[in-house]
Design a protein around this motif. Structure first.
Motif, PDB file in Angstrom:
ATOM      1  N   ARG A  60       0.840  -1.205   0.000  1.00  0.00           N
ATOM      2  CA  ARG A  60       0.000   0.000   0.000  1.00  0.00           C
ATOM      3  C   ARG A  60       0.868   1.245   0.000  1.00  0.00           C
ATOM      4  O   ARG A  60       1.866   1.336   0.731  1.00  0.00           O
ATOM      5  N   LEU A  61       0.460   2.214  -0.805  1.00  0.00           N
ATOM      6  CA  LEU A  61       1.048   3.544  -0.835  1.00  0.00           C
ATOM      7  C   LEU A  61      -0.012   4.529  -0.372  1.00  0.00           C
ATOM      8  O   LEU A  61      -1.077   4.631  -0.984  1.00  0.00           O
ATOM      9  N   GLY A  62       0.255   5.248   0.701  1.00  0.00           N
ATOM     10  CA  GLY A  62      -0.718   6.203   1.236  1.00  0.00           C
ATOM     11  C   GLY A  62      -1.436   5.651   2.446  1.00  0.00           C
ATOM     12  O   GLY A  62      -1.477   4.433   2.678  1.00  0.00           O
ATOM     13  N   ASN A  63      -2.046   6.562   3.197  1.00  0.00           N
ATOM     14  CA  ASN A  63      -2.752   6.169   4.421  1.00  0.00           C
ATOM     15  C   ASN A  63      -4.211   6.580   4.435  1.00  0.00           C
ATOM     16  O   ASN A  63      -4.958   6.166   5.313  1.00  0.00           O
ATOM     17  N   ASP A  64      -4.619   7.403   3.476  1.00  0.00           N
ATOM     18  CA  ASP A  64      -5.962   7.957   3.491  1.00  0.00           C
ATOM     19  C   ASP A  64      -6.757   7.464   2.290  1.00  0.00           C
ATOM     20  O   ASP A  64      -6.243   6.855   1.364  1.00  0.00           O
ATOM     21  N   GLY A  65      -8.060   7.802   2.312  1.00  0.00           N
ATOM     22  CA  GLY A  65      -8.907   7.529   1.175  1.00  0.00           C
ATOM     23  C   GLY A  65      -8.919   8.698   0.214  1.00  0.00           C
ATOM     24  O   GLY A  65      -8.429   9.784   0.559  1.00  0.00           O
ATOM     25  N   PRO A  66      -9.449   8.483  -0.972  1.00  0.00           N
ATOM     26  CA  PRO A  66     -10.002   7.236  -1.504  1.00  0.00           C
ATOM     27  C   PRO A  66      -8.914   6.196  -1.770  1.00  0.00           C
ATOM     28  O   PRO A  66      -7.753   6.548  -1.984  1.00  0.00           O
ATOM     29  N   HIS A  67      -9.327   4.939  -1.767  1.00  0.00           N
ATOM     30  CA  HIS A  67      -8.365   3.835  -1.826  1.00  0.00           C
ATOM     31  C   HIS A  67      -8.680   2.961  -3.036  1.00  0.00           C
ATOM     32  O   HIS A  67      -9.739   2.346  -3.121  1.00  0.00           O
ATOM     33  N   LEU A  68      -7.719   2.910  -3.980  1.00  0.00           N
ATOM     34  CA  LEU A  68      -7.852   2.111  -5.203  1.00  0.00           C
ATOM     35  C   LEU A  68      -6.956   0.890  -5.096  1.00  0.00           C
ATOM     36  O   LEU A  68      -5.756   1.010  -4.853  1.00  0.00           O
ATOM     37  N   SER A 131      -4.899   6.518  -1.589  1.00  0.00           N
ATOM     38  CA  SER A 131      -4.060   5.337  -1.446  1.00  0.00           C
ATOM     39  C   SER A 131      -4.214   4.424  -2.651  1.00  0.00           C
ATOM     40  O   SER A 131      -5.293   4.327  -3.244  1.00  0.00           O
ATOM     41  N   VAL A 132      -3.109   3.772  -2.994  1.00  0.00           N
ATOM     42  CA  VAL A 132      -3.096   2.732  -4.020  1.00  0.00           C
ATOM     43  C   VAL A 132      -2.518   1.477  -3.390  1.00  0.00           C
ATOM     44  O   VAL A 132      -1.518   1.540  -2.665  1.00  0.00           O
ATOM     45  N   SER A 133      -3.128   0.351  -3.661  1.00  0.00           N
ATOM     46  CA  SER A 133      -2.599  -0.897  -3.124  1.00  0.00           C
ATOM     47  C   SER A 133      -2.524  -1.960  -4.206  1.00  0.00           C
ATOM     48  O   SER A 133      -3.264  -1.922  -5.199  1.00  0.00           O
ATOM     49  N   PHE A 134      -1.606  -2.899  -4.005  1.00  0.00           N
ATOM     50  CA  PHE A 134      -1.481  -4.097  -4.828  1.00  0.00           C
ATOM     51  C   PHE A 134      -1.841  -5.294  -3.963  1.00  0.00           C
ATOM     52  O   PHE A 134      -1.263  -5.483  -2.879  1.00  0.00           O
ATOM     53  N   LEU A 135      -2.789  -6.084  -4.434  1.00  0.00           N
ATOM     54  CA  LEU A 135      -3.153  -7.324  -3.761  1.00  0.00           C
ATOM     55  C   LEU A 135      -2.848  -8.454  -4.750  1.00  0.00           C
ATOM     56  O   LEU A 135      -3.584  -8.668  -5.708  1.00  0.00           O
ATOM     57  N   ILE A 136      -1.726  -9.138  -4.526  1.00  0.00           N
ATOM     58  CA  ILE A 136      -1.195 -10.075  -5.506  1.00  0.00           C
ATOM     59  C   ILE A 136      -1.052 -11.457  -4.870  1.00  0.00           C
ATOM     60  O   ILE A 136      -0.383 -11.616  -3.845  1.00  0.00           O
ATOM     61  N   THR A 137      -1.636 -12.447  -5.514  1.00  0.00           N
ATOM     62  CA  THR A 137      -1.628 -13.805  -4.982  1.00  0.00           C
ATOM     63  C   THR A 137      -0.701 -14.711  -5.777  1.00  0.00           C
ATOM     64  O   THR A 137      -0.333 -14.406  -6.917  1.00  0.00           O
TER      65      THR A 137
END
Length: 397
Positions: A60-68, A131-137
Motif C-alpha cells: 500500500r502507498l498512502g494512508n488515506d482515502g479514496p483507496h484504489l 491510497s493505491v494498493s497491490f493485492l497479488i496472490t
C-alpha cells in the motif's frame, strides 16, 4: 532499473519461474519495484491442511482515502512440453517486437503495466491524493484456497478498506480497448454416482444397468435449457464433463456409474436455487427414465464441489466511467461491457468493493509460446496511467 518501463518490469517477472504453488522469485521482483516508490509491502503466507502453503503480497502507498486496489496473480500455469516452445518459457526474449514467456499476458503483463503506471504517476504528479494498493496472490492458477480469498481476509482484519478494485486479467479478445469485464457468471460443479446391480449382459433382468439411468439423468441436466439469458449475461450453460464406469468388460453390466458436471449460470439463479433445480431434475429422471421401464427409481448419490462461485455484476459509475474514459482517450475505442468467460478472483473481491477487470489481449494465455507485443505493454500502461489520474480526480482527491 526503473519501474516506469513496463517492458523491463515484465522481463523481471517472467524470468521468475513461479508455477503454482512456487513463488519463484516473482513476488520478490515485484516488491523490489514497489519499495522505491514508497509502498509498504507485506508478504503473507497462507496455509490450510491438505493444500500447499502459498506466499502472497500486499502493498500500500498512502494512508488515506479514496483507496484504489489493483489485484492480480504472479503464479502461472505449467509450461507443458518445453521442447515445443520456440523461445524458452522463462527467458522473456523479445523477437520482432514480441515478448515471449509464460505469464506474459496471464497475468504478469498486467502487473508490470500497472506498476509502471503508478511509477509514472508519481514521477509526473507525485503520489496520488489517497491510497493505491497491490493485492497479488500466488494461487490463482491453483486451488484458489490460500490466495486472494485469504489475503483479503487478512487485509480486512488489519483494517484495510477499499473504494474500488481493478483486476488486471487479460480481458481483451482481439485488441486493447475491446472489453471490460463487469461481472462473471457463477459456477457450480457436482458429481453423481448412480448405483445398479452388476450382472451378465445376457441376463439383464437379473441385473440393473446403472448406465441406463445415468444417461437419462445426464440428459435431463442438459435439456431443456435452464434459461435464455438476460440483458447482462449469456444463457446458463450445463455441461457433463465425464462419465465413468471403471468397467473394461463388454459382457458385464457395471454396478455403478459416475458422472460429473459443471454449470456456468447467470443472475436469474443463485447457487442455492440452481442446486435445488439440478436436484429436482435428477430426481425426476431417476424416477421416470424411459430406458428403465418398470424399474424402481434409480438410486444415486449427489456430491457438490466445495465453494460454488456466485454470479455478480458491478454497476459503479465512477469506476466504469473512469476506466472507459481512459480506454477511449488512449485507444479511441469504446469497450464492450461483458460478463463472458470463466471465473476469476474478482468473485472474491466483489464482497469487499466494486470490481472490474481490464488487461491485455488474452489470445495466447496458457498456450505454448505465450506472448505479448511490446507495443501493447506501453499502450496498456498509458491506459492505466489515465485511469489512475481520472479515478482519483473523479473521487475529488
Amino acid at each position: 532499473m526503473s519501474t516506469t518501463d513496463p517492458v523491463e518490469n515484465l522481463q523481471r517477472l517472467i524470468r521468475c519461474p513461479s508455477v503454482t504453488p512456487a513463488e519463484g522469485g516473482a513476488l520478490s521482483a515485484l516488491e523490489a519495484m514497489l519499495l522505491p516508490l514508497g509502498f509498504k509491502v507485506d508478504r503473507v503466507v497462507s496455509t490450510e491442511d491438505g493444500t500447499p502453503d502459498i506466499e502472497n503480497l500486499y502493498a500500500r502507498l498512502g494512508n488515506d482515502g479514496p483507496h484504489l486496489m489493483f489485484a492480480g496473480h504472479t503464479d502461472v500455469v505449467p509450461v507443458g512440453d518445453e521442447g515445443a516452445w520456440t523461445h524458452p518459457p522463462f527467458a522473456a526474449e523479445i523477437v520482432d517486437g514480441i515478448m515471449y514467456g509464460r505469464g506474459a499476458v496471464d497475468m504478469k503483463g498486467g502487473i508490470a503495466c500497472f506498476a509502471a503506471a503508478v511509477a509514472r504517476h508519481i514521477e509526473n504528479h507525485g503520489a496520488p491524493k489517497g491510497s493505491v494498493s497491490f493485492l497479488i496472490t500466488g494461487d490463482e492458477e491453483g486451488p484458489g484456497i490460500n490466495g486472494t480469498i485469504k489475503l483479503l481476509q487478512w487485509a480486512h482484519e488489519k483494517g484495510e478498506r477499499w473504494d474500488a478494485c481493478l483486476v488486471g486479467e487479460p480481458t481483451n479478445p482481439d485488441q486493447l480497448g475491446d472489453m471490460i469485464k463487469i461481472g462473471r457468471r457463477g459456477s457450480v460443479s457436482g458429481k453423481v454416482v448412480v448405483h445398479g446391480v452388476q450382472g451378465h449382459v445376457a441376463y439383464p433382468h437379473l441385473a440393473d444397468n446403472p448406465l441406463r439411468a445415468a444417461i437419462a439423468m445426464a440428459g435431463a441436466l442438459m435439456d431443456p435449457p435452464f434459461d435464455h439469458g438476460t440483458d447482462e449475461f449469456q444463457p446458463s450453460n450445463m455441461e457433463v464433463t465425464t462419465i465413468d464406469t471403471g468397467n473394461p468388460a463388454t459382457n458385464v453390466l457395471p454396478s455403478k456409474v459416475t458422472f460429473a458436471f459443471n454449470i456456468r449460470f447467470n443472475d436469474i439463479w443463485t447457487a442455492e436455487s440452481l442446486m435445488a433445480e439440478i436436484t429436482r431434475r435428477l430426481d425426476n429422471a431417476a424416477a421416470k427414465s424411459d430406458l428403465r421401464p418398470g424399474r424402481q427409481p434409480a438410486r444415486y448419490d449427489l456430491t457438490w464441489a466445495e465453494r460454488p462461485s456466485h454470479v455478480f455484476l458491478t454497476r459503479n459509475n465512477r469506476l466504469l466511467d473512469s476506466l472507459n474514459a481512459a480506454i477511449e482517450k488512449s485507444t479511441g475505442r469504446t469497450p464492450k461491457l461483458s460478463t463472458t468467460g470463466g471465473t476469476s478472483d474478482a468473485r472474491f473481491i466483489k464482497d469487499y468493493c466494486p470490481v472490474v477487470e481490464f488487461g491485455l489481449v488474452g489470445q495466447t494465455m496458457h498456450m505454448v509460446d505465450e506472448n505479448v507485443p511490446v507495443a501493447d505493454l506501453e499502450a496498456l500502461t498509458r491506459i492505466y496511467q489515465a485511469f489512475i489520474a481520472r479515478w482519483f480526480a473523479d473521487a475529488g482527491a
